[in-house]
Motif scaffolding. Sequence first.
Motif, short mmCIF file in Angstrom:
data_model
loop_
_atom_site.label_atom_id
_atom_site.label_comp_id
_atom_site.label_asym_id
_atom_site.label_seq_id
_atom_site.Cartn_x
_atom_site.Cartn_y
_atom_site.Cartn_z
N GLN A 1 0.81 -1.21 0.00
CA GLN A 1 0.00 0.00 0.00
C GLN A 1 0.85 1.27 0.00
OE1 GLN A 1 -2.55 -0.45 3.41
NE2 GLN A 1 -4.09 -1.58 2.22
N SER A 2 2.17 1.10 0.09
CA SER A 2 3.02 2.29 0.12
C SER A 2 3.12 2.90 -1.26
CB SER A 2 4.42 1.92 0.63
OG SER A 2 5.05 1.07 -0.29
N PHE A 3 3.50 4.17 -1.26
CA PHE A 3 3.55 4.91 -2.52
C PHE A 3 4.82 5.71 -2.59
CE2 PHE A 3 2.26 7.11 -6.17
CZ PHE A 3 2.49 8.44 -6.00
N ASP A 4 5.61 5.51 -3.63
CA ASP A 4 6.86 6.21 -3.85
C ASP A 4 6.67 7.19 -4.99
OD1 ASP A 4 9.34 6.99 -4.73
OD2 ASP A 4 10.30 5.10 -4.28
N PHE A 5 6.77 8.49 -4.67
CA PHE A 5 6.47 9.54 -5.64
C PHE A 5 7.34 9.44 -6.89
CE2 PHE A 5 7.55 13.87 -7.12
CZ PHE A 5 6.32 14.19 -7.65
N LEU A 6 8.63 9.25 -6.71
CA LEU A 6 9.52 9.25 -7.87
C LEU A 6 9.56 7.91 -8.58
CD1 LEU A 6 12.58 11.41 -6.86
CD2 LEU A 6 10.87 11.87 -8.58
N SER A 7 9.50 6.81 -7.83
CA SER A 7 9.59 5.51 -8.48
C SER A 7 8.41 5.26 -9.40
CB SER A 7 9.69 4.39 -7.45
OG SER A 7 8.54 4.34 -6.65
N SER A 8 7.25 5.82 -9.06
CA SER A 8 6.07 5.62 -9.90
C SER A 8 6.18 6.37 -11.22
CB SER A 8 4.81 6.09 -9.16
OG SER A 8 4.88 7.47 -8.91
N THR A 9 7.08 7.35 -11.29
CA THR A 9 7.23 8.13 -12.51
C THR A 9 8.63 8.05 -13.11
OG1 THR A 9 7.84 10.07 -11.22
CG2 THR A 9 5.53 9.83 -11.77
N SER A 10 9.52 7.30 -12.47
CA SER A 10 10.92 7.27 -12.92
C SER A 10 11.07 6.75 -14.34
CB SER A 10 11.77 6.42 -11.96
OG SER A 10 11.28 5.10 -11.93
N GLU A 11 10.18 5.82 -14.75
CA GLU A 11 10.26 5.28 -16.10
C GLU A 11 9.88 6.30 -17.15
OE1 GLU A 11 7.80 1.84 -16.19
OE2 GLU A 11 9.06 0.68 -14.81
N CYS A 12 9.13 7.32 -16.73
CA CYS A 12 8.66 8.35 -17.68
C CYS A 12 9.53 9.60 -17.68
CB CYS A 12 7.23 8.75 -17.35
SG CYS A 12 6.06 7.38 -17.40
N LEU A 13 10.47 9.73 -16.75
CA LEU A 13 11.24 10.97 -16.61
C LEU A 13 12.02 11.31 -17.88
CD1 LEU A 13 12.57 10.81 -12.95
CD2 LEU A 13 11.00 12.48 -13.92
N ASN A 14 12.69 10.32 -18.45
CA ASN A 14 13.48 10.57 -19.66
C ASN A 14 12.59 11.01 -20.81
OD1 ASN A 14 15.88 9.89 -18.41
ND2 ASN A 14 15.71 7.73 -18.94
N SER B 1 19.57 14.92 -2.21
CA SER B 1 18.65 13.92 -1.68
C SER B 1 17.45 13.85 -2.60
CB SER B 1 18.19 14.30 -0.27
OG SER B 1 19.27 14.50 0.60
N VAL B 2 16.77 12.70 -2.57
CA VAL B 2 15.58 12.53 -3.39
C VAL B 2 14.35 12.67 -2.49
CG1 VAL B 2 15.55 10.02 -3.13
CG2 VAL B 2 14.43 11.07 -5.10
N LEU B 3 13.30 13.29 -3.03
CA LEU B 3 12.07 13.52 -2.27
C LEU B 3 11.12 12.35 -2.49
CD1 LEU B 3 10.64 15.64 -0.47
CD2 LEU B 3 9.62 16.56 -2.57
N LEU B 4 10.75 11.64 -1.40
CA LEU B 4 9.89 10.47 -1.48
C LEU B 4 8.71 10.60 -0.52
CD1 LEU B 4 12.59 7.64 -1.47
CD2 LEU B 4 11.53 8.69 -3.45
N LYS B 5 7.77 9.65 -0.69
CA LYS B 5 6.60 9.66 0.20
C LYS B 5 6.04 8.25 0.29
CE LYS B 5 2.13 11.97 0.84
NZ LYS B 5 1.41 10.76 1.27
N PHE B 6 5.72 7.81 1.53
CA PHE B 6 4.99 6.58 1.75
C PHE B 6 3.50 6.89 1.84
CE2 PHE B 6 9.06 5.38 3.98
CZ PHE B 6 9.47 4.46 3.02
N GLU B 7 2.70 5.84 1.69
CA GLU B 7 1.27 5.99 1.92
C GLU B 7 1.02 6.40 3.37
OE1 GLU B 7 -2.74 5.90 0.75
OE2 GLU B 7 -0.96 5.61 -0.49
N ASN B 8 0.20 7.44 3.56
CA ASN B 8 -0.16 7.93 4.90
C ASN B 8 1.07 8.41 5.69
OD1 ASN B 8 -2.89 7.24 4.46
ND2 ASN B 8 -2.47 5.12 5.09
N SER B 9 2.02 9.00 5.00
CA SER B 9 3.18 9.58 5.68
C SER B 9 3.50 10.92 5.05
CB SER B 9 4.40 8.65 5.59
OG SER B 9 5.00 8.75 4.31
N SER B 10 4.34 11.67 5.73
CA SER B 10 4.76 12.96 5.19
C SER B 10 5.88 12.75 4.16
CB SER B 10 5.25 13.86 6.32
OG SER B 10 6.33 13.25 7.00
N TRP B 11 6.12 13.77 3.35
CA TRP B 11 7.23 13.72 2.40
C TRP B 11 8.55 13.75 3.17
CZ3 TRP B 11 6.40 13.07 -2.77
CH2 TRP B 11 5.10 13.31 -3.24
N PHE B 12 9.57 13.12 2.59
CA PHE B 12 10.88 13.14 3.24
C PHE B 12 12.00 13.09 2.21
CE2 PHE B 12 9.68 8.71 2.79
CZ PHE B 12 10.85 8.07 2.41
#
Length: 294
Positions: free
Chosen positions: A12-25, A165-176
């Motif tokens: 259920q966790s969510f990673d902001f960058l990993s979900s879009t890393s394939e599309c960044l290029n 540093s890279v900005l990430l986020k888990f489900e129901n957590s703050s950005w870090f």
Amino acid sequence: RILYGKIYMDIQSFDFLSSTSECLNIINTIIILIIILILLCYFIKRTGSSFSLLHKTSFLILKNFKKTKRDDFINEILEIERFNFLYHKNAISLEQKNKFENWIRKYSLDFRLITKVGKLLDMESLKLKRYKKKHVLSIILLFSLSSLITLVSSPILISLINKDSVLLKFENSSWFWINQYEAKQYKFLDQEKNIWIITPETCQKNVIISEDILSQEYQKIICNAFTDQDDIRYISKSIKNQKYSSIFLTILLLVIILFSYKEMSKLDSNFKCRKMIFQKIKKYRKNRKLSSHR
């Protein structure tokens, strides 16, 4: 559990960058192409015809318009194209060119303002085209919105560009923020008060953050990321992708602002030029009337 990049997370966790890393290029490439296309369209619009494009390109390279002695018709075309390029007009004949120059001299018009309004001046009637109210409102709205978005997003974009540093986020957590040395809670404008920090040292000492702030499962994931080589490589790659995408987004915003600012400048130049022409013609007619009474 599923694999996001190289960091194992809860399903259920969510990673902001990993979900879009394939599309960044792809996104970065699209942004580059858009900027190139905008610049190309502007140059083509400025030049006008294909002949004009070819000849003005040679002008930019050779810094000179060379007249030929063999063909007077070609020389006439070159003279018109040179005039259009230098004064940003769309004259189609020497008659229009000469009429324009005589008009400037007759009323002692400010040629700098006349040049600034560009092709808004009709070369046949020598009258300025009026902006429609909808067009004026759309330009003002575009400039206001782009400026507001840039103002709000600039602190975030600057942080994304400057941070190692890279900005990430888990489900129901703050950005870090996270790199191989520490994970730190994100706060707007980098406020350091009342934030949680996890380092390899705190992981070794089993320092636990309150469950209400960050779940123990997420804390274990972060601690594992400091030692797992795949996670370290993934974080390092994500930091680079974050910097590149943030730089391109910043450039795109600046291009939009510059475009809207240029359109605003056109509105201002149009108003000033219209006022200048009116005053100059009025002054000319007044002087001529006074001269006729003498």
